[in-house]
Design an enzyme around this catalytic site. Structure first.
Site, mmCIF file in Angstrom:
data_model
loop_
_atom_site.group_PDB
_atom_site.id
_atom_site.type_symbol
_atom_site.label_atom_id
_atom_site.label_comp_id
_atom_site.label_asym_id
_atom_site.label_seq_id
_atom_site.Cartn_x
_atom_site.Cartn_y
_atom_site.Cartn_z
ATOM 1 N N GLU A 1 86.861 18.204 27.980
ATOM 2 C CA GLU A 1 86.135 16.970 28.297
ATOM 3 C C GLU A 1 84.647 17.147 27.983
ATOM 4 O O GLU A 1 84.007 16.266 27.393
ATOM 5 C CB GLU A 1 86.287 16.626 29.786
ATOM 6 C CG GLU A 1 87.629 16.098 30.214
ATOM 7 C CD GLU A 1 87.599 15.768 31.701
ATOM 8 O OE1 GLU A 1 86.504 15.408 32.213
ATOM 9 O OE2 GLU A 1 88.648 15.886 32.350
ATOM 10 N N ASP B 1 88.546 36.001 36.038
ATOM 11 C CA ASP B 1 89.007 37.242 36.646
ATOM 12 C C ASP B 1 90.503 37.154 36.952
ATOM 13 O O ASP B 1 91.004 36.109 37.381
ATOM 14 C CB ASP B 1 88.225 37.480 37.944
ATOM 15 C CG ASP B 1 88.491 38.822 38.564
ATOM 16 O OD1 ASP B 1 88.242 39.836 37.898
ATOM 17 O OD2 ASP B 1 88.932 38.860 39.731
#
Length: 584
Positions: A288, A238
């Site tokens: 990751e 957002d």
């Protein structure tokens, strides 16, 4: 004879598993590049408890419907604990579920069910601001000026002899000043008194976080890991062009700032260069997880910036994977406007190595059926403008086929596949949008696109909730929703739903669609025509009069009746030439 103008779109990637075979994307690490994601506004999707408010269990119950529609995943609006001043975009706890929507166990069941169906799950994250009931902000109010928690927000002394004026002239997006003054705690012998001001670019219940404070970045690292460890496939970010404000908080140079409801062009509060470091940090964190199992964890940003070139900076290879391209959504129904927007996106955004993320509807905008229904309907909120709903529906159907034929990814907002118009005549007393509460104006209010979905039957609640009379849908559904109910849409092969379902199936079955090249074709003045890959032709007639079809023969798919050799007004169609690969 057709002639083609080549466009510098991205060539098909050799590792895009699924695009040529007709399987759902997601088997390759970069599943997101041509995915179609369904936006679920949880509060209005499906209520499982009978309280009139949609919830996570309702979303889980609706997953087979979404699988049948043919989307690749879902994006969930905020479901976190919240006082609901902005229906969840005021987050009080980023690592929980509001009891209105369920609990963490139900969230886990939803993710597991989606994954069993091959659907990705993307959740909303709100990093620009939190709730005024977040523990950090409560501590900031209690500790007084200069405290550790105040440094995590934007607190400042006011101007004027007694600090009675806001620190600067910034305006809030939802109306009024972007500052509110707090009452400082009294000392051992003193009474509380007016004190500092804090910044809120939306509502006073949504204080902006100070991303120049390292504690904020570290906190959101933990939040992202919390949800990634629970199996989410990505985040919709957002206000992704926000976060950082000018460190000196000077007055906005915009001379119209005091007269606008939304000060969204304030260059001191939006699109600051430091924000890109946040997205590099988040991209590295998501990578990751991707490195562990070969599946990207998506970052898709709500990026409201003036140009496609500025937009492209957010989707460089080490930042957000994607960002919503709102310029298509905001374009008027005009052939030149649409071509210009598409050209700019494919030149500037696709040139970064990302793909364009197309969108026609969302929870903040007037629905396309109403937006395209005639002049003066862009706001679609007063219920007084004259419009042609049939024309709006025809244009919305054509726009859907256009969007699904463009290179890149697409997002579909719930109810879009049902052809829902905007509900423009909600009574003042039921409106919940903070824009209305703060301005008293119905202009730009968003409740009309958030009315709970109709699932079945001929009267409210249309299968949305099975609750008692006193537990009606949280926003009233009009009687005409019966015409758009899901059960009726599935039974009618001419419905919006079947158009979307057929378009999505072909998009997965045709190797020319998804990623790949786009070449503009010569066409009559009101017609936009292009070729995708080798021999897939899409054409849209933006006019009202019929035009010659770009190729002979019956279309593979069309948004309306399309006789051989003719492209009627307000209609889109796809053709596959004789030499092109056909759908599987």
């Amino acid at each position: 004879m057709l002639t083609a103008t080549p466009h510098s779109g991205i060539s098909p990637r050799p590792d895009r598993a699924g695009a040529a075979s007709g399987t759902t994307s997601g088997t390759a690490r970069d599943w997101w590049r041509d995915a179609v994601i369904y936006q679920v506004y949880v509060r209005s999707f499906l209520d499982s408890t009978g309280d009139g408010i949609g919830d996570l269990a309702g979303v889980r119950a609706g997953l087979p419907y979404l699988k049948k529609l043919g989307v690749d995943g879902i994006w969930l609006s905020p479901f976190y604990p919240s006082p609901q001043h902005d229906h969840g975009y005021d987050v009080a706890d980023y690592c929980g579920v509001d009891p209105t929507y369920g609990d963490l166990e139900e969230f886990d069941r939803l993710v597991a069910a989606a994954h069993r169906l091959g659907l990705k799950v993307v959740i909303d994250i709100v990093p620009n601001h939190c709730s005024s009931e977040h523990p950090w902000f409560r501590a900031a109010l209690a500790e007084g000026p200069g405290g550790e928690h105040r440094a995590r927000f934007h607190f400042a002394d006011g101007r004027g002899p007694n600090g009675e004026l806001p620190p600067n002239n910034w305006r809030a997006m939802f109306g009024g000043p972007a500052w509110s003054r707090v009452t400082e705690p009294g000392g051992p012998a003193g009474a509380p008194e007016p004190g500092q001001w804090y910044l809120h670019l939306f509502t006073p219940e949504q204080p902006d976080l100070n991303w120049r404070n390292p504690a904020v970045a570290e906190y959101f690292d933990r939040v992202l890991r919390f949800w990634l460890d629970r199996g989410v496939d990505g985040f919709r970010v957002d206000v992704a062009a926000g976060l950082f404000k000018h460190p000196d908080l000077p007055d906005s140079p915009d001379p119209e700032a005091d007269e606008r409801t939304r000060d969204s062009v304030n260059p001191l509060a939006w699109n600051q260069p430091e924000v890109h470091e946040v997205w590099r940090r988040w991209r590295a964190l998501c990578d990751e997880y991707a490195d562990r199992d070969g599946q990207d964890r998506l970052l898709v940003g709500e990026v409201s910036v003036p140009t496609a070139r500025e937009h492209a900076k957010y989707v460089r290879p080490d930042e957000l994977h994607q960002a919503f391209f709102f310029h298509l959504l905001s374009a008027p129904w005009d052939v030149d406007a649409f071509r210009k927007v598409i050209d700019e996106a494919l030149t500037d955004i696709a040139g970064t190595g990302s793909t364009v993320t197309w969108v026609l509807n969302n929870h903040d905008q007037v629905r396309t059926v109403t937006r395209y229904a005639g002049e003066g309907c862009a706001s679609g909120v007063s219920g007084t403008e004259p419009w042609n709903v049939d024309l709006g529906a025809a244009r919305a159907r054509a726009a859907a086929l256009l969007m699904l034929a463009l290179p890149g990814a697409a997002y579909v907002y719930q109810g879009e596949e049902l052809g829902l118009p905007e509900v423009v005549d909600l009574p003042d007393e039921v409106l919940t949008d903070p824009i209305f509460r703060r301005t008293g104006s119905r202009r730009r209010i968003r409740d009309g696109c958030r009315v709970p979905l109709p699932w079945s039957g001929h009267a409210s609640p249309f299968g949305f909730t099975s609750g008692a009379e006193e537990a009606r849908p949280w926003l009233p559904q009009p009687d005409w929703f019966a015409e758009h109910a899901t059960d009726r849409a599935l039974a009618d092969t001419r419905s919006f739903w079947h158009l979307y379902r057929d378009g999505l199936q072909l998009r997965r079955g045709l190797p020319q669609l998804g990623e790949g090249t786009l070449r503009w074709l010569d066409a009559p003045p009101e017609v936009l025509a292009f070729e995708r890959g080798d021999g897939l032709i899409c054409a849209v007639n933006f006019g009202t009069a019929p035009a010659p079809a770009p190729v002979p023969g019956t279309p593979l798919l069309s948004s309306g009746e399309c006789p051989d050799g003719v492209l009627p007004g307000s209609t889109a169609a796809w053709w596959v030439t004789d030499t092109a690969p056909h759908p599987h």
